[in-house]
Write a protein that holds these residues in place. Structure first.
Motif, PDB file in Angstrom:
ATOM      1  N   ALA A 122      97.644  33.876  16.893  1.00  0.00           N
ATOM      2  CA  ALA A 122      97.730  35.189  16.244  1.00  0.00           C
ATOM      3  C   ALA A 122      97.215  35.126  14.806  1.00  0.00           C
ATOM      4  CB  ALA A 122      99.174  35.678  16.277  1.00  0.00           C
ATOM      5  N   SER A 123      97.355  33.950  14.159  1.00  0.00           N
ATOM      6  CA  SER A 123      96.957  33.831  12.751  1.00  0.00           C
ATOM      7  C   SER A 123      95.465  34.074  12.548  1.00  0.00           C
ATOM      8  CB  SER A 123      97.338  32.449  12.215  1.00  0.00           C
ATOM      9  OG  SER A 123      96.762  31.469  13.048  1.00  0.00           O
ATOM     10  N   SER A 124      94.652  33.891  13.610  1.00  0.00           N
ATOM     11  CA  SER A 124      93.208  34.102  13.425  1.00  0.00           C
ATOM     12  C   SER A 124      92.801  35.546  13.757  1.00  0.00           C
ATOM     13  CB  SER A 124      92.410  33.126  14.292  1.00  0.00           C
ATOM     14  OG  SER A 124      92.659  33.392  15.650  1.00  0.00           O
ATOM     15  N   ASP A 125      93.793  36.378  14.104  1.00  0.00           N
ATOM     16  CA  ASP A 125      93.486  37.765  14.491  1.00  0.00           C
ATOM     17  C   ASP A 125      93.665  38.667  13.260  1.00  0.00           C
ATOM     18  OD1 ASP A 125      93.034  40.060  15.910  1.00  0.00           O
ATOM     19  OD2 ASP A 125      94.947  40.064  16.969  1.00  0.00           O
ATOM     20  N   ASN A 126      92.688  38.617  12.358  1.00  0.00           N
ATOM     21  CA  ASN A 126      92.869  39.310  11.074  1.00  0.00           C
ATOM     22  C   ASN A 126      91.887  40.462  10.870  1.00  0.00           C
ATOM     23  OD1 ASN A 126      90.566  37.904  10.811  1.00  0.00           O
ATOM     24  ND2 ASN A 126      91.177  36.663   9.050  1.00  0.00           N
ATOM     25  N   TRP A 127      91.368  40.994  11.961  1.00  0.00           N
ATOM     26  CA  TRP A 127      90.329  42.022  11.841  1.00  0.00           C
ATOM     27  C   TRP A 127      90.818  43.271  11.107  1.00  0.00           C
ATOM     28  CZ3 TRP A 127      90.927  46.957  13.683  1.00  0.00           C
ATOM     29  CH2 TRP A 127      92.004  47.170  14.568  1.00  0.00           C
ATOM     30  N   ALA A 128      92.128  43.551  11.179  1.00  0.00           N
ATOM     31  CA  ALA A 128      92.637  44.833  10.643  1.00  0.00           C
ATOM     32  C   ALA A 128      93.120  44.720   9.192  1.00  0.00           C
ATOM     33  CB  ALA A 128      93.761  45.349  11.533  1.00  0.00           C
ATOM     34  N   GLU A 129      92.881  43.566   8.564  1.00  0.00           N
ATOM     35  CA  GLU A 129      93.370  43.366   7.195  1.00  0.00           C
ATOM     36  C   GLU A 129      92.896  44.491   6.265  1.00  0.00           C
ATOM     37  OE1 GLU A 129      93.983  38.701   6.674  1.00  0.00           O
ATOM     38  OE2 GLU A 129      92.463  39.563   5.332  1.00  0.00           O
ATOM     39  N   GLY A 130      93.830  45.098   5.550  1.00  0.00           N
ATOM     40  CA  GLY A 130      93.485  46.126   4.576  1.00  0.00           C
ATOM     41  C   GLY A 130      93.387  47.531   5.153  1.00  0.00           C
ATOM     42  N   LEU A 131      93.375  47.660   6.496  1.00  0.00           N
ATOM     43  CA  LEU A 131      93.299  49.009   7.094  1.00  0.00           C
ATOM     44  C   LEU A 131      94.695  49.633   7.116  1.00  0.00           C
ATOM     45  CD1 LEU A 131      90.946  48.344  10.164  1.00  0.00           C
ATOM     46  CD2 LEU A 131      90.350  49.482   8.025  1.00  0.00           C
ATOM     47  N   LYS A 132      94.735  50.953   7.038  1.00  0.00           N
ATOM     48  CA  LYS A 132      96.036  51.647   7.032  1.00  0.00           C
ATOM     49  C   LYS A 132      96.247  52.353   8.370  1.00  0.00           C
ATOM     50  CE  LYS A 132      96.917  52.399   2.140  1.00  0.00           C
ATOM     51  NZ  LYS A 132      96.499  51.058   1.894  1.00  0.00           N
ATOM     52  N   PHE A 133      97.441  52.204   8.912  1.00  0.00           N
ATOM     53  CA  PHE A 133      97.785  52.863  10.181  1.00  0.00           C
ATOM     54  C   PHE A 133      99.014  53.739   9.957  1.00  0.00           C
ATOM     55  CE2 PHE A 133      95.572  48.944  11.148  1.00  0.00           C
ATOM     56  CZ  PHE A 133      94.644  49.358  12.092  1.00  0.00           C
ATOM     57  N   ASP A 134      99.230  54.659  10.860  1.00  0.00           N
ATOM     58  CA  ASP A 134     100.413  55.523  10.786  1.00  0.00           C
ATOM     59  C   ASP A 134     101.427  54.984  11.803  1.00  0.00           C
ATOM     60  OD1 ASP A 134     102.338  57.419  10.956  1.00  0.00           O
ATOM     61  OD2 ASP A 134     100.993  59.097  11.408  1.00  0.00           O
ATOM     62  N   GLN A 135     102.324  54.139  11.342  1.00  0.00           N
ATOM     63  CA  GLN A 135     103.214  53.438  12.272  1.00  0.00           C
ATOM     64  C   GLN A 135     104.245  54.369  12.922  1.00  0.00           C
ATOM     65  OE1 GLN A 135     100.972  51.004  12.502  1.00  0.00           O
ATOM     66  NE2 GLN A 135     102.567  49.518  12.937  1.00  0.00           N
ATOM     67  N   ASP A 136     104.338  55.628  12.470  1.00  0.00           N
ATOM     68  CA  ASP A 136     105.267  56.582  13.108  1.00  0.00           C
ATOM     69  C   ASP A 136     104.574  57.436  14.181  1.00  0.00           C
ATOM     70  OD1 ASP A 136     107.379  55.796  11.511  1.00  0.00           O
ATOM     71  OD2 ASP A 136     106.704  57.105   9.874  1.00  0.00           O
ATOM     72  N   SER A 137     103.275  57.239  14.334  1.00  0.00           N
ATOM     73  CA  SER A 137     102.534  58.078  15.291  1.00  0.00           C
ATOM     74  C   SER A 137     102.895  57.703  16.735  1.00  0.00           C
ATOM     75  CB  SER A 137     101.032  57.883  15.073  1.00  0.00           C
ATOM     76  OG  SER A 137     100.321  58.480  16.121  1.00  0.00           O
ATOM     77  N   PRO A 138     102.952  58.686  17.642  1.00  0.00           N
ATOM     78  CA  PRO A 138     103.165  58.363  19.064  1.00  0.00           C
ATOM     79  C   PRO A 138     101.912  57.801  19.736  1.00  0.00           C
ATOM     80  CG  PRO A 138     102.932  60.739  18.755  1.00  0.00           C
ATOM     81  CD  PRO A 138     102.904  60.135  17.382  1.00  0.00           C
ATOM     82  N   ASP A 139     100.776  57.822  19.027  1.00  0.00           N
ATOM     83  CA  ASP A 139      99.538  57.234  19.561  1.00  0.00           C
ATOM     84  C   ASP A 139      99.420  55.799  19.056  1.00  0.00           C
ATOM     85  OD1 ASP A 139      98.934  59.589  20.760  1.00  0.00           O
ATOM     86  OD2 ASP A 139      97.257  60.119  19.438  1.00  0.00           O
ATOM     87  N   LEU A 140      99.142  54.888  19.972  1.00  0.00           N
ATOM     88  CA  LEU A 140      99.017  53.468  19.605  1.00  0.00           C
ATOM     89  C   LEU A 140      97.612  52.985  19.928  1.00  0.00           C
ATOM     90  CD1 LEU A 140     100.461  50.661  18.876  1.00  0.00           C
ATOM     91  CD2 LEU A 140     100.662  50.388  21.350  1.00  0.00           C
ATOM     92  N   LEU A 141      96.930  52.402  18.937  1.00  0.00           N
ATOM     93  CA  LEU A 141      95.634  51.769  19.187  1.00  0.00           C
ATOM     94  C   LEU A 141      95.911  50.397  19.785  1.00  0.00           C
ATOM     95  CD1 LEU A 141      92.455  52.030  18.471  1.00  0.00           C
ATOM     96  CD2 LEU A 141      93.024  50.321  16.750  1.00  0.00           C
ATOM     97  N   TYR A 142      95.401  50.161  20.978  1.00  0.00           N
ATOM     98  CA  TYR A 142      95.656  48.885  21.658  1.00  0.00           C
ATOM     99  C   TYR A 142      94.314  48.225  21.971  1.00  0.00           C
ATOM    100  CZ  TYR A 142      97.076  45.706  25.427  1.00  0.00           C
ATOM    101  OH  TYR A 142      97.267  44.600  26.217  1.00  0.00           O
ATOM    102  N   THR A 143      93.976  47.156  21.256  1.00  0.00           N
ATOM    103  CA  THR A 143      92.682  46.496  21.478  1.00  0.00           C
ATOM    104  C   THR A 143      92.732  45.547  22.674  1.00  0.00           C
ATOM    105  OG1 THR A 143      93.033  44.485  20.164  1.00  0.00           O
ATOM    106  CG2 THR A 143      92.354  46.458  18.953  1.00  0.00           C
ATOM    107  N   GLY A 144      93.947  45.137  23.068  1.00  0.00           N
ATOM    108  CA  GLY A 144      94.070  44.185  24.177  1.00  0.00           C
ATOM    109  C   GLY A 144      93.409  42.849  23.867  1.00  0.00           C
TER     110      GLY A 144
END
Ligand code: SF4
Ligand code: SF4
Length: 404
Positions: A122-144
């Motif tokens: 998991a430590s090498s999965d850093n693609w989203a660093e610095g991006l902002k998400f809405d953690q209360d949203s009912p929509d979830l982005l799932y890259t799989g």
């Protein structure tokens, strides 16, 4: 059932004209669609007679790309891709060890242990660093983790090449019993390609947000959806695994899942509900949420390579083509739509040589259109068709055309 599917065949051979693995294997009948159906018959009979262990048939089924091109031309409605899947499932269910592929066992064991097929930390999965998400949203982005994994598959194949065919097959069998050993291959990742893939994921987020969407994200080390476990026929393991992933998705509070690749989309939308009791998540592909994007046409001719899952399954899905056509002049390869030709990607981990031959042929067809770029909407297609830096993800093209 396997018997019913193979029983429909009238042996006309039409399916051989479109099966990508037949020419790539040097016209080895058993690595073509009709050969797989004939082998399916053999397997059914051998299982009935208790002699399945004596057959040497597994390469025939494991080398199938599950692209479903054969179904489109078969007058009897046989799907040799489904035949191959049913045969692999039967081999696993009946524990016909002689016919189980060691790489398949290795991939399944690693996925069950690490929740991704290559043991990527998991430590090498850093693609989203610095991006902002809405953690209360009912929509979830799932890259799989599909984009993330593509930087590692080449590394595993390099280790296999170094070891040679016999030794690597033996090693795969050993790793199946000790999955932590697969992590040796993760040091061989392609860092420059990883940067490109991470950038495509970031562009997907930026495009969705520019189109007015809000969504959450699970964070580094998202679970892989289990596509290989299902495709390779380990259905009991898949049931357990899919339920684990589903619980994680539900615990996040999500009600709708935004997928970013065709394989995850198809698996969650059509297969999970069969294996997860009470499955109640909506599943969409991210392109469906981009209608509000302001796209300006770039002066460039591109060719769109369609993912098989979007055009060769029951329902065709053309939203990516519509978006790409708005971003650049778009042409298609001679084989497209219901005659689409697979990139060879699904064979990459089990039959890398065959996969490369299929992808070389498809690449040549795409280049012959005269387009300056090949555009894909699937990270597996992107990885397999990335040659001479001519191939890019749809998200990168759309970002260039809309986020300037
Ligand atoms: S096209 Fe259909 S009926 Fe003809 S050989 Fe292939 S599977 Fe059999
Ligand atoms: S699904 Fe694709 S690879 Fe498999 S038999 Fe059919 S055409 Fe060939």
């Amino acid at each position: 059932m396997l018997q019913d599917e193979v029983g429909k065949c009238i042996s006309c051979g039409f399916c051989e004209s479109v099966c990508p693995t037949l020419p790539a294997s040097g016209y080895d009948l058993w690595k073509g669609a009709r050969g797989r159906v004939i082998m399916g018959h053999e397997l059914v009979n051998a299982v009935r007679e208790g002699k399945a262990g004596q057959l040497d048939i597994s390469d025939s089924f494991y080398s199938c790309l599950d692209c479903f091109a054969c179904l489109q031309v078969c007058p009897a409605g046989v799907n040799a891709g489904v035949v191959s899947h049913l045969a692999r499932s039967l081999i696993v269910e009946r524990q016909i060890k002689e016919n189980q592929n060691p790489y398949a066992r290795m991939i399944v064991a690693a996925t069950m242990k690490y929740m991704n097929p290559l043991g990527v930390p998991a430590s090498s999965d850093n693609w989203a660093e610095g991006l902002k998400f809405d953690q209360d949203s009912p929509d979830l982005l799932y890259t799989g983790s599909m984009y993330q994994l593509m930087a590692y598959t080449g590394g595993l194949n390099r280790v296999r090449q170094m070891a040679g065919h016999r030794l690597s097959k033996m090693m795969a069998g050993i790793i199946a019993g000790h999955p932590s050993a697969i992590r040796v291959s993760t040091s061989q990742r392609d860092r420059s390609f990883q940067k490109q893939l991470n950038n495509s994921l970031r562009n997907i987020v930026r495009l969705l947000q520019a189109a007015g969407n809000h969504f959450s994200y699970l964070g580094p080390g998202e679970p892989y959806p289990g596509t290989f476990i299902y495709d390779l026929g380990y259905l009991e393991e898949f049931r357990e695994y899919a339920n684990r992933v589903y619980r994680m998705l539900k615990e996040s509070g999500a009600r709708r899942i935004i997928t970013v690749d065709p394989h995850t989309y198809d698996l969650l939308k059509h297969t999970y509900p069969e294996y997860v009791e009470g499955f109640d998540l909506d599943v969409i592909f991210y392109a469906d949420l981009l209608s509000g994007l302001n796209i300006s046409k770039i002066d460039r001719k591109v060719v769109y390579h369609e993912p098989c899952h979007f055009v060769l399954r029951e329902d065709s899905y053309s939203v990516p083509l519509t978006l790409i056509s708005r971003a650049a002049e778009t042409v298609m390869a001679p084989r497209n739509g219901k005659r689409n030709k697979c990139c060879g990607g699904p064979d990459e981990l089990i039959f890398p040589d065959l996969s490369e031959k299929v992808s070389n042929e498809r690449y040549s067809e795409l280049v012959a259109t005269g387009a300056s770029e090949i555009v894909t909407a699937c990270p597996i297609c992107l990885a397999n068709l990335s040659k001479e830096k001519k191939t890019r993800d749809m998200a990168d093209l759309l970002a260039e055309a809309s986020l300037r």
